[in-house]
Design an enzyme around this catalytic site. Structure first.
Site, PDB file in Angstrom:
ATOM      1  N   GLU A 199      24.803  36.259  38.317  1.00  0.00           N
ATOM      2  CA  GLU A 199      24.696  36.361  36.908  1.00  0.00           C
ATOM      3  C   GLU A 199      24.123  34.915  36.424  1.00  0.00           C
ATOM      4  OE1 GLU A 199      28.614  38.624  34.680  1.00  0.00           O
ATOM      5  OE2 GLU A 199      28.622  36.575  34.995  1.00  0.00           O
ATOM      6  N   ARG A 290      44.732  43.934  34.383  1.00  0.00           N
ATOM      7  CA  ARG A 290      46.195  43.647  34.530  1.00  0.00           C
ATOM      8  C   ARG A 290      46.770  42.792  33.915  1.00  0.00           C
ATOM      9  NH1 ARG A 290      44.905  38.680  36.634  1.00  0.00           N
ATOM     10  NH2 ARG A 290      42.859  38.386  37.724  1.00  0.00           N
TER      11      ARG A 290
END
Length: 662
Positions: A199, A290
């Site tokens: 990225e 999560r």
């Protein structure tokens, strides 16, 4: 409702889930590795089962072992905590196959959103802005070509997992291949998956995320955004909610983008959608499938127990509240207390917690930890020791409460980032909300906040406390009923006095003590004379020097003391005047291990000449890789380790030829 729950990892999450489970009439079981304190897990859980050896691959990443323990415990559900297997879709599927409820999202959602690669593609197709990057072929040449096309600086990132593991910032093409190899190894170790993506590095951006929750009935809600911009090693150390300085329009846009991400995969359970924000623009970063480490700040402003929500949703219940019923109140900030050395590039530290004191908890202060006094901090797991969370009516009130709570923390036995956290909270930049992911590099001087030399007054207090503690120890060791054992320094001729030689900050300082009534004494230092008295109450001391009383703590060691005063630790050791003089420290022509670790790479050979700064050894400790470079120019005469070895702290790994080190 579940009858039993198995806790897979993270002592703090174990505490939370077990506490919630007991409120919901559920029996709790825990697992632990062979380096964990068995007694602590028994105290937390109704049942505790040994899982295996300390390395994660032999314990917390061993799916077969965890499933076997769950069956043995008669568990009906598994809560995976927020590390290791918590985002592993294969583990969730194995739980289902074993008849266990996985307390988290579906395996399909985990694969789509837990993988940064798949998540980027999904968000791109949904029209959510994404950071320019590459998430294709995994061979070295494809990754290198993509990075050059994107333009430096870039981030090499592990596709699976999070928490900054397997992430490298690369500024030039020359650094790229080594960064890719290192990120692969770290990702494989932390997540069991070495796939990567590239990225563009957006310097000056803020890291802002939104906590979402969904249920199996199609409902989805989002909580107020969290700002997690203050980071080191791409890992968060201070988080707060709501994010300061955002416009109402941007807050709404972030929330809607997070909900859109959840709807795209019919998300259920707890999840966090992360963004990079620049001015009024934002880009999708990743989604953690999560519960996040920083979830307590969301709980503090919302009054919601997110772990309880996880359990209820996993049991098939609908969301406990609708979006309009989530009414945040005030501001919350969290500081992560790590065992690490900020002044040494945040090198993780190991040791035993000789002294451990955290702030008193109340409605505004919350402490979450998985350690206690006497525990060992090992090289096998993340160096996070505790999270200190503060809540206030507004940001400034929360900041002030957190700063005060951090001043109440006392830790001896392992180096931590405590002074750094205090300095950040006390800084004008943080008070003004001038924060982004480059905050620490811009304010590097904060790292040195704990290394300032003692002034004369502070040195006097430390010396007085050490002398008083030494006298107290001497009296305790002797039988005062016998005149021959008295330690008042009485002599037949001459004034009563005792001499003491102590070492403080690498200086040997002579002290002279003369007894006074009621346990007090006169202290003669090389510079001045003082009247000193010490009173103690459950480890907290009141030291009176020349009539002025001060509160402090004293931690005893075999050959000295640690004086904790004014928020800092000061080590004072006793010097034997009859001992041989100290040898001058040698300029050793060797490279030594800075902490216990496993060797994962060797980049030189015997006989090779290397330049200062050349990478020589790669170590793995606390779920991260640590590169060791040549400390000087020289020729390598000996390599004393091989890949896969566990090495001790201070162990020589590479030796330079004698006389050839610069």
């Amino acid at each position: 409702m579940f009858r039993k729950i198995l806790i897979a990892n993270r002592g703090e999450i174990a505490c939370r889930v077990i506490a919630t489970a007991r409120r919901m009439s559920i029996i709790a079981a825990a697992v632990y590795s062979d380096v964990d304190a068995h007694a602590r897990h028994v105290a937390l859980a109704d049942e505790a089962y040994p899982l295996g050896a300390a390395p994660a691959r032999e314990s917390y990443l061993a799916i077969d072992k965890i499933i076997a323990v769950a069956r043995r415990a008669g568990a009906q559900a598994v809560h995976p905590g927020y590390g290791f297997l918590s985002e592993n879709a294969d583990f969730a599927e194995r739980c289902a196959q074993a008849g266990l409820v996985f307390i988290g999202p579906t395996p399909q959602a985990m694969r789509l959103m837990g993988s940064k690669t798949h998540a980027r593609a999904l968000m791109e197709s949904a029209g959510v802005p994404i950071v320019p990057g590459f998430h294709g072929a995994q061979d070295m040449e494809s990754l290198v070509t993509a990075a050059i096309r994107i333009g430096f600086p870039v981030l090499v990132k592990a596709s699976a997992g999070g928490g900054g593991k397997g992430m490298r910032r690369v500024a030039t093409q020359g650094e790229l291949r080594g960064a890719i190899e290192s990120a692969r190894r770290e990702a494989a170790s932390a997540f069991g998956d070495d796939s990567l993506l590239i990225e563009k590095a957006l310097d000056g951006a803020r890291h802002i995320e939104a906590q979402i929750f969904g249920d199996a009935h199609g409902a989805l809600v989002a909580f107020p955004e969290r700002d997690c911009s203050i980071q080191r090693r791409h890992q968060k150390i201070i988080e707060e909610t709501p994010a300061p300085g955002l416009s109402t329009e941007l807050r709404c846009a972030l929330r809607e983008a997070a909900l859109a991400a959840g709807r795209a995969v019919s998300y259920s359970g707890a999840g966090t959608v992360e963004f990079l924000v620049t001015d009024d623009s934002f880009y999708f970063l990743e989604m953690n499938t999560r519960l996040q480490v920083e979830h307590p700040i969301t709980e503090m402003i919302s009054g919601v127990d997110l772990v309880e929500w996880q359990l209820r949703i996993a049991a098939g219940e609908p969301l406990p509240a609708r979006q309009e019923e989530i009414t945040p109140h005030g501001h919350a900030i969290e500081a992560r207390l790590y065992a690490e050395a900020p002044a040494r590039d945040f090198l993780p530290c190991v040791g035993r917690l000789e002294h451990w004191r955290t702030p008193r908890e109340d409605g505004a202060i919350r402490v979450e930890t998985g350690v206690r006094e006497g525990d060992a901090v090992t090289p096998f797991y993340d160096p996070l020791l505790a999270k200190i969370v503060a809540h206030g009516e507004d940001r400034e009130t929360a900041r002030a409460k957190l700063a005060a709570a951090l001043r109440d923390c006392e830790i001896v036995g392992v180096e931590t980032n405590l002074l750094l956290l205090r300095a950040i909270l006390d800084s004008e930049a943080h008070a003004a909300g001038e924060i982004d992911t480059g905050f620490l590099p811009r304010h590097l001087e904060l790292i040195l906040a704990g290394s300032e030399a003692l002034d004369e007054d502070a040195e006097t207090i430390v010396l007085a406390a050490g002398a008083a503690a030494w006298l107290r120890r001497l009296r305790a060791e002797r039988n005062e009923e016998s005149p021959w054992n008295a330690c008042d320094a009485w002599r037949l001729n001459g004034a009563a006095r005792q001499k003491l030689l102590v070492r403080l900050e690498d200086r040997d300082i002579p002290l002279t003590l003369a007894p006074l009534p009621k346990g007090a004494f006169r202290l003669q230092t090389p510079k001045s004379l003082h009247c000193v008295a010490l009173e103690s109450d459950a480890g907290r001391m009141s030291l009176r020097v020349d009539g002025v009383a001060r509160k402090l703590s004293i931690v005893e060691r075999a050959n000295g003391f640690v004086i904790i005063w004014n928020g800092r630790n000061h080590e004072l050791s006793l010097v034997d005047p009859l001992a041989p003089p100290r040898a001058e420290r040698e300029d050793e022509a060797a490279l030594a291990a800075p902490l216990p670790a496993r060797v994962t790479g060797l980049f030189a050979s015997v006989g090779e000449s290397v330049k200062k700064g050349a990478p020589l050894v790669m170590l793995e400790a606390m779920k991260m890789e640590i590169a060791l470079s040549a400390p000087r120019d020289g020729r390598i005469s000996e390599i004393r380790t091989t890949i896969g070895d566990m090495v001790r702290q201070g162990e020589r790994l590479i030796v330079f030829a004698e006389g050839e080190a610069a």
